[in-house]
Design a protein around this motif. Structure first.
Motif, PDB file in Angstrom:
ATOM      1  N   ASP A 238       0.787  -1.251  -0.173  1.00  0.00           N
ATOM      2  CA  ASP A 238      -0.267  -0.018  -0.125  1.00  0.00           C
ATOM      3  C   ASP A 238       0.937   1.242  -0.003  1.00  0.00           C
ATOM      4  O   ASP A 238       0.518   2.452  -0.685  1.00  0.00           O
TER       5      ASP A 238
ATOM      6  N   ASP B  41      -3.574  -3.365   2.943  1.00  0.00           N
ATOM      7  CA  ASP B  41      -4.712  -3.069   3.849  1.00  0.00           C
ATOM      8  C   ASP B  41      -4.329  -2.086   4.980  1.00  0.00           C
ATOM      9  O   ASP B  41      -4.801  -2.481   6.057  1.00  0.00           O
TER      10      ASP B  41
ATOM     11  N   ARG C 192      -7.208   3.648   3.538  1.00  0.00           N
ATOM     12  CA  ARG C 192      -8.626   4.069   3.803  1.00  0.00           C
ATOM     13  C   ARG C 192      -8.588   5.675   3.667  1.00  0.00           C
ATOM     14  O   ARG C 192      -9.819   6.162   3.426  1.00  0.00           O
TER      15      ARG C 192
ATOM     16  N   ASN D 252      -7.144   9.566  -1.380  1.00  0.00           N
ATOM     17  CA  ASN D 252      -8.472  10.261  -2.130  1.00  0.00           C
ATOM     18  C   ASN D 252      -7.985   9.933  -3.715  1.00  0.00           C
ATOM     19  O   ASN D 252      -7.101  10.487  -4.104  1.00  0.00           O
TER      20      ASN D 252
ATOM     21  N   PRO E 242     -10.118   6.434  -2.112  1.00  0.00           N
ATOM     22  CA  PRO E 242      -9.605   5.506  -1.220  1.00  0.00           C
ATOM     23  C   PRO E 242      -8.961   4.036  -1.834  1.00  0.00           C
ATOM     24  O   PRO E 242      -9.637   3.741  -3.047  1.00  0.00           O
TER      25      PRO E 242
ATOM     26  N   SER F 245      -8.037   0.805  -3.381  1.00  0.00           N
ATOM     27  CA  SER F 245      -8.307  -0.814  -3.298  1.00  0.00           C
ATOM     28  C   SER F 245      -7.157  -1.553  -2.856  1.00  0.00           C
ATOM     29  O   SER F 245      -6.093  -1.220  -3.459  1.00  0.00           O
TER      30      SER F 245
ATOM     31  N   HIS G 117      -6.657  -7.078   1.404  1.00  0.00           N
ATOM     32  CA  HIS G 117      -6.653  -7.101   2.903  1.00  0.00           C
ATOM     33  C   HIS G 117      -5.953  -8.208   3.619  1.00  0.00           C
ATOM     34  O   HIS G 117      -6.148  -9.459   3.037  1.00  0.00           O
TER      35      HIS G 117
ATOM     36  N   ILE H   8     -10.333  -5.945  -1.324  1.00  0.00           N
ATOM     37  CA  ILE H   8     -10.990  -4.914  -0.859  1.00  0.00           C
ATOM     38  C   ILE H   8     -11.124  -3.792  -1.889  1.00  0.00           C
ATOM     39  O   ILE H   8     -10.166  -3.109  -2.152  1.00  0.00           O
ATOM     40  N   GLU H   9     -12.228  -3.696  -2.394  1.00  0.00           N
ATOM     41  CA  GLU H   9     -12.396  -2.687  -3.546  1.00  0.00           C
ATOM     42  C   GLU H   9     -13.020  -1.442  -2.937  1.00  0.00           C
ATOM     43  O   GLU H   9     -14.009  -1.217  -2.544  1.00  0.00           O
ATOM     44  N   ARG H  10     -11.952  -0.412  -2.997  1.00  0.00           N
ATOM     45  CA  ARG H  10     -12.213   0.983  -2.819  1.00  0.00           C
ATOM     46  C   ARG H  10     -12.680   1.862  -3.996  1.00  0.00           C
ATOM     47  O   ARG H  10     -13.096   1.568  -4.960  1.00  0.00           O
ATOM     48  N   GLY H  11     -11.872   3.033  -4.127  1.00  0.00           N
ATOM     49  CA  GLY H  11     -12.018   3.909  -5.181  1.00  0.00           C
ATOM     50  C   GLY H  11     -11.146   3.719  -6.155  1.00  0.00           C
ATOM     51  O   GLY H  11     -11.311   4.665  -7.398  1.00  0.00           O
ATOM     52  N   THR H  12      -9.921   3.018  -6.240  1.00  0.00           N
ATOM     53  CA  THR H  12      -9.170   2.954  -7.065  1.00  0.00           C
ATOM     54  C   THR H  12      -9.265   1.897  -8.276  1.00  0.00           C
ATOM     55  O   THR H  12      -8.143   2.022  -9.191  1.00  0.00           O
TER      56      THR H  12
END
Lengths: 337, 337
Positions: free
Chosen positions: A255, A283, A288, A291, A293, A295, A298, A332-336
């Motif tokens: 990360d 993760d 988290r 900006n 967040p 992905s 995890h 874990i899928e977030r915004g990227t």
């Protein structure tokens, strides 16, 4: 009073009696009774059975189990500045404490030589065992550094189970699945920013990506290796974007590298994930907070530390010598992406 | 051959000779020659001068300085999961290594009892000295836990210089200045989310805020105490916003608390900094990554760890026993003030 002529003798059997009854050397019997490694499960069972039969216990058994222990264990991490490792340490610390052990942590700043040095220092300080995270030493030297320890557990590094228990985070399977998903969504031009060449775990991550690409007749478009921290991510992403055109996905060793890479991708005017998707591993908390967040894959880090410590203390106490655990990381899928 | 009748004697002076010449007890001379604390600078100078004059050196001096050393030092931190501490550890680790020492880290999970336990364990493992960050033990017990160590340095906790060197981050002055600036900009209703009651450094932060408010005839509008992590910040901010209306500034014990508080402030529909300004302390990596980026009191953490380790090794080697350093934190304004 009449004397008793039959065994068990008044002061209990000696270690030699136990060894003779079990058909092993006194040395082997001693190792088993002191909870040291080196005996097969079968030998161990035979020695313990003989000890029970002969009532070999009171003093020498108690002394063997307790007297030569420091109730101190060590953990070696490559970079304490990466929040991944403090979380593992926290889990290990709580598990150690629950069983009466104190944990000493050594940071080696990604330096294989330092790894060998601190493992020698921990031995010298008489720890009862060591956990080594993401070892950077080459196999032979790692084995030499670990073998003198009473017990050892390696995280993210394979090793003969006689020498160390192992906990593997199966990034290969995890990253293969994540890469397949991204391919299904139409991503085609993948770049990988890997860690140091000395990282076994880094090679496994790369292999997972290649597995999925190969299945779809694709190749890795670009690749960079870097130090596994924020600055490494910035440097590698700069080199990547100078070399390459048209990549649509960057998968990163961890990360911190991904967060460094994101800052460069933003800076060059690309929109994440529209132009370029970014995927990290581990993760950690900052994932988290960026900006968009991040992905990432995890890993339950405190659970991992807890499992490693329980495995280590089991080995110190002569139990479960064959143990090996594989942990599956979870996308874990977030915004990227 | 003719015998020499005058000093220095053929095998050098004894420790008693040195003590007599310096006018101190043999015990005191021994402590000075072995680099242990407990003697004043003046006494130390006198003993070393006598040793030089009498040529008291070769074996016993060398043995005193080297032979009973483990070249291992310990550092105790309250929460390794707070990125503030790993940065200090990194600085300390590099400084230790540069002088041939290995650093062992103990995490105590914000537990004063554990603090006493690990200090005893480190003594038992024969470290040459300890650095304790943000000690939570009360004064008397802390002193008892530290005094048996050959050398000690405390970060963010005052202590008699005979027992430990100290490095203080002057959050009182720093936060007073930052609070004044916010008052000048029109902020009037301040809340403080503090750390644990056992934190000396937390009390100093609060005092700095109060200093500035009092100068302007203002009072602290609201106050909450919490565990100094992300979850603690979330909990405390919830309690705060339930109790209070109209606060326009929240100053937080540290950045993790501030980041937790920001998430609650967003959640309740307030705009940062328009409705509520937020200020953290420490300047850890995540402070730069949140949205908006967190204003905070910057501390040069690796430099701090480096300074603490150099002070510790100096004390181990019997130099600069009176040392005490104050570091000024610096306001870094980002998006939340």
């Amino acid at each position: 009073m009449q004397r008793t002529l039959k065994p068990p003798p008044p002061r209990g059997a000696t270690l030699s009696d136990v060894a003779a009854a079990a058909g092993v050397s006194t040395m082997t019997a001693s190792r088993v009774m002191n909870g040291r490694g080196g005996a097969s499960e079968e030998t161990k069972a035979r020695v313990l059975a003989a000890a029970t039969t002969l009532s070999y216990r009171p003093n020498s058994f108690a002394r063997g189990l307790k007297g030569d222990r420091s109730f101190t264990v060590g953990i070696v991490v490559p970079d304490i500045g990466n929040p991944f490792f403090p979380e593992i340490i926290k889990g290990a610390e709580l598990a150690a404490r629950a069983r009466g052990f104190t944990l000493l942590t050594c940071n080696v700043v990604e330096d294989p030589e330092r790894e060998a040095e601190v493992l020698a220092t921990l031995l010298d300080r008489r720890v009862d065992g060591v956990i080594v995270c993401s070892a950077r030493l080459e196999d032979k030297r790692l084995q030499e550094a670990i073998e003198p320890h009473r017990a050892a557990v390696l995280i993210n590094r394979p090793m003969s189970r006689r020498i160390a228990g192992t906990i593997e985070i199966d990034f290969r399977t995890g990253l293969a699945a994540a890469t397949r998903l991204l391919i299904d969504r139409g991503r085609r031009r993948f770049a990988y920013i890997g860690g140091l060449a000395t990282s076994h775990s880094g090679r496994m991550r790369r292999a997972g990506i290649i597995d999925a690409l190969t299945e779809h007749g694709l190749e890795l478009a670009l690749e960079e290796a870097t130090t596994p921290n924020l600055e490494g991510g910035v440097d590698a992403a700069r080199r990547l974007l100078e070399r390459g055109t048209g990549i649509d996905t960057v998968i990163c060793y961890n990360d911190l590298v991904a967060i460094g890479a994101m800052s460069v991708i933003h800076e060059r005017g690309f929109v994440i994930p529209r132009d370029i998707a970014v995927l990290g591993c581990d993760d950690i908390l900052p994932a988290r907070l960026v900006n968009p967040p991040l992905s990432t894959m995890h890993v339950a880090k405190q659970d991992l530390g807890d499992a490693a410590m329980r495995m280590l203390i089991d080995r110190i106490e002569g139990r479960n010598l064959q143990q090996s655990i594989t942990i599956e990381p979870e996308l874990i899928e977030r915004g990227t992406t």
